[in-house]
Write a protein that holds these residues in place. Structure first.
Motif, PDB file in Angstrom:
ATOM      1  N   GLY A  61     -14.048  -3.731  -3.664  1.00 21.36           N
ATOM      2  CA  GLY A  61     -12.701  -4.281  -3.621  1.00 21.36           C
ATOM      3  C   GLY A  61     -11.678  -3.374  -2.967  1.00 21.36           C
ATOM      4  O   GLY A  61     -10.551  -3.797  -2.699  1.00 21.36           O
ATOM      5  N   SER A  62     -12.051  -2.119  -2.699  1.00 20.10           N
ATOM      6  CA  SER A  62     -11.141  -1.194  -2.027  1.00 20.10           C
ATOM      7  C   SER A  62     -11.191  -1.317  -0.507  1.00 20.10           C
ATOM      8  O   SER A  62     -10.372  -0.715   0.188  1.00 20.10           O
ATOM      9  CB  SER A  62     -11.468   0.252  -2.422  1.00 20.10           C
ATOM     10  OG  SER A  62     -11.278   0.460  -3.799  1.00 20.10           O
TER      11      SER A  62
ATOM     12  N   CYS B  79     -10.490   3.680 -11.658  1.00 15.61           N
ATOM     13  CA  CYS B  79     -10.881   2.817 -10.541  1.00 15.61           C
ATOM     14  C   CYS B  79     -10.358   1.405 -10.699  1.00 15.61           C
ATOM     15  O   CYS B  79     -10.163   0.931 -11.811  1.00 15.61           O
ATOM     16  CB  CYS B  79     -12.407   2.780 -10.436  1.00 15.61           C
ATOM     17  SG  CYS B  79     -13.034   1.539  -9.287  1.00 15.61           S
ATOM     18  N   CYS B  80     -10.170   0.777  -9.554  1.00 18.85           N
ATOM     19  CA  CYS B  80     -10.077  -0.684  -9.452  1.00 18.85           C
ATOM     20  C   CYS B  80      -8.813  -1.269 -10.034  1.00 18.85           C
ATOM     21  O   CYS B  80      -8.766  -2.463 -10.345  1.00 18.85           O
ATOM     22  CB  CYS B  80     -11.286  -1.343 -10.105  1.00 18.85           C
ATOM     23  SG  CYS B  80     -12.858  -0.559  -9.681  1.00 18.85           S
ATOM     24  N   ALA B  81      -7.773  -0.477 -10.210  1.00 15.66           N
ATOM     25  CA  ALA B  81      -6.531  -0.996 -10.768  1.00 15.66           C
ATOM     26  C   ALA B  81      -5.594  -1.447  -9.661  1.00 15.66           C
ATOM     27  O   ALA B  81      -5.503  -0.810  -8.616  1.00 15.66           O
ATOM     28  CB  ALA B  81      -5.847   0.064 -11.614  1.00 15.66           C
ATOM     29  N   ALA B  82      -4.901  -2.550  -9.892  1.00 18.34           N
ATOM     30  CA  ALA B  82      -3.893  -3.039  -8.948  1.00 18.34           C
ATOM     31  C   ALA B  82      -2.512  -2.587  -9.389  1.00 18.34           C
ATOM     32  O   ALA B  82      -1.534  -3.297  -9.260  1.00 18.34           O
ATOM     33  CB  ALA B  82      -3.961  -4.553  -8.844  1.00 18.34           C
TER      34      ALA B  82
ATOM     35  N   GLU C 290      -4.529  -5.960  -2.514  1.00 22.86           N
ATOM     36  CA  GLU C 290      -4.811  -4.568  -2.172  1.00 22.86           C
ATOM     37  C   GLU C 290      -4.835  -3.709  -3.438  1.00 22.86           C
ATOM     38  O   GLU C 290      -4.061  -3.926  -4.359  1.00 22.86           O
ATOM     39  CB  GLU C 290      -3.746  -4.040  -1.220  1.00 22.86           C
ATOM     40  CG  GLU C 290      -3.680  -4.776   0.103  1.00 22.86           C
ATOM     41  CD  GLU C 290      -2.474  -4.371   0.910  1.00 22.86           C
ATOM     42  OE1 GLU C 290      -2.317  -3.160   1.183  1.00 22.86           O
ATOM     43  OE2 GLU C 290      -1.676  -5.256   1.258  1.00 22.86           O
ATOM     44  N   ARG C 291      -5.733  -2.735  -3.444  1.00 23.17           N
ATOM     45  CA  ARG C 291      -5.796  -1.796  -4.561  1.00 23.17           C
ATOM     46  C   ARG C 291      -4.969  -0.554  -4.261  1.00 23.17           C
ATOM     47  O   ARG C 291      -4.742  -0.199  -3.109  1.00 23.17           O
ATOM     48  CB  ARG C 291      -7.249  -1.374  -4.812  1.00 23.17           C
ATOM     49  CG  ARG C 291      -8.095  -2.415  -5.505  1.00 23.17           C
ATOM     50  CD  ARG C 291      -9.490  -1.861  -5.741  1.00 23.17           C
ATOM     51  NE  ARG C 291     -10.342  -2.825  -6.431  1.00 23.17           N
ATOM     52  CZ  ARG C 291     -11.645  -2.656  -6.607  1.00 23.17           C
ATOM     53  NH1 ARG C 291     -12.235  -1.561  -6.151  1.00 23.17           N
ATOM     54  NH2 ARG C 291     -12.358  -3.570  -7.245  1.00 23.17           N
ATOM     55  N   TYR C 292      -4.569   0.105  -5.333  1.00 24.16           N
ATOM     56  CA  TYR C 292      -3.955   1.424  -5.199  1.00 24.16           C
ATOM     57  C   TYR C 292      -5.083   2.456  -5.206  1.00 24.16           C
ATOM     58  O   TYR C 292      -5.651   2.770  -6.241  1.00 24.16           O
ATOM     59  CB  TYR C 292      -2.981   1.685  -6.354  1.00 24.16           C
ATOM     60  CG  TYR C 292      -1.691   0.912  -6.230  1.00 24.16           C
ATOM     61  CD1 TYR C 292      -0.579   1.485  -5.623  1.00 24.16           C
ATOM     62  CD2 TYR C 292      -1.596  -0.389  -6.714  1.00 24.16           C
ATOM     63  CE1 TYR C 292       0.610   0.779  -5.501  1.00 24.16           C
ATOM     64  CE2 TYR C 292      -0.412  -1.100  -6.594  1.00 24.16           C
ATOM     65  CZ  TYR C 292       0.689  -0.516  -5.987  1.00 24.16           C
ATOM     66  OH  TYR C 292       1.855  -1.217  -5.875  1.00 24.16           O
ATOM     67  N   ASN C 293      -5.432   2.940  -4.031  1.00 22.71           N
ATOM     68  CA  ASN C 293      -6.524   3.900  -3.901  1.00 22.71           C
ATOM     69  C   ASN C 293      -5.988   5.317  -3.784  1.00 22.71           C
ATOM     70  O   ASN C 293      -4.879   5.545  -3.277  1.00 22.71           O
ATOM     71  CB  ASN C 293      -7.380   3.573  -2.677  1.00 22.71           C
ATOM     72  CG  ASN C 293      -8.179   2.301  -2.859  1.00 22.71           C
ATOM     73  OD1 ASN C 293      -8.677   2.030  -3.941  1.00 22.71           O
ATOM     74  ND2 ASN C 293      -8.284   1.506  -1.808  1.00 22.71           N
TER      75      ASN C 293
ATOM     76  N   LYS D 265      -4.059   8.877  -9.725  1.00 24.31           N
ATOM     77  CA  LYS D 265      -5.508   8.853  -9.512  1.00 24.31           C
ATOM     78  C   LYS D 265      -6.068  10.273  -9.498  1.00 24.31           C
ATOM     79  O   LYS D 265      -5.415  11.216  -9.052  1.00 24.31           O
ATOM     80  CB  LYS D 265      -5.850   8.177  -8.181  1.00 24.31           C
ATOM     81  CG  LYS D 265      -5.263   6.782  -8.001  1.00 24.31           C
ATOM     82  CD  LYS D 265      -5.898   5.784  -8.924  1.00 24.31           C
ATOM     83  CE  LYS D 265      -5.365   4.381  -8.669  1.00 24.31           C
ATOM     84  NZ  LYS D 265      -5.947   3.385  -9.568  1.00 24.31           N
TER      85      LYS D 265
END
Length: 212
Positions: free
Chosen positions: A147-148, A3-6, A171-174, A11
């Motif tokens: 944050g997503s 989670c929560c990585a830029a 922006e996050r990588y979701n 994933k």
């Protein structure tokens, strides 16, 4: 996860995810999100939307698109979460949620900014349910927020324009995203000079008759 990585790390999607009719992540998994079993927003190939729980091994062949989250916020017009936050997850945060009207004709996409004092603190899950009801939803589902939480649209060149103010600034990588595409509007022919002249004459004729 993670989670929560830029950064564009691979994933692990939790819950059902379907893209273009292909199951990217099955409904059977080990992790349970806060609030209990995950529910899914499913879209059929005929653009019919539904919000429901798909048990492991459930038949999802009718779905063209699906994203998952939790908990359920609204069911038949009733708020399904407690007004008093049970923990930090239920408390004030940026939110992403979806809702359906009672007849499932209208799909609502809701984004609430948060964690930005003086601009927007966010919303509890209960308040998010209230917002969904206010805009016309009878059924509602919380998706990944914090944050997503991001809402974007395409510009005239197909690039992305972020519409909200991201709580983390970037922006996050979701693992999952949900998008809507509209068919191009039909081309409207330019009116000819003769058509414009005839329209002008009709306007003048109508004006002269009113003066008489």
């Amino acid at each position: 996860s993670p989670c929560c990585a830029a950064s564009p790390d691979p994933k692990d999607v939790l819950g059902l995810a379907i893209s273009n009719g292909n199951v990217v992540s099955p409904s059977d998994y080990n992790a349970i999100p806060p609030g209990g079993n995950p529910y899914s927003l499913g879209i059929t190939a005929g653009n019919e939307a539904l919000i429901q729980y798909f048990a492991p091994g459930a038949d999802v062949s009718s779905l063209y698109t699906a994203v998952s989250g939790g908990p359920i916020l609204l069911s038949n017009g009733q708020i399904m979460v407690a007004e008093a936050p049970q923990n930090a997850f239920f408390d004030t945060n940026p939110r992403t949620a979806v809702g359906l009207s009672s007849d499932a004709r209208y799909l609502y996409l809701l984004t609430i900014d948060g964690r930005q004092p003086g601009y927007s603190d966010g919303a509890t899950l209960y308040e998010t349910a209230e917002w969904l009801m206010l805009i016309g939803a009878s059924h509602g589902l919380n998706l990944d927020g914090g944050g997503s939480t991001t809402m974007a649209r395409a510009d005239e060149n197909g690039g992305a324009v972020v519409l909200n103010r991201l709580s983390g600034g970037v922006e996050r990588y979701n693992a999952s995203n949900f998008g809507l595409y509209a068919a191009p509007l039909p081309a409207v022919p330019e009116p000819s000079a003769w058509a414009l002249m005839m329209f002008g004459l009709l306007v003048l004729l109508a004006a002269s008759r009113r003066r008489v």
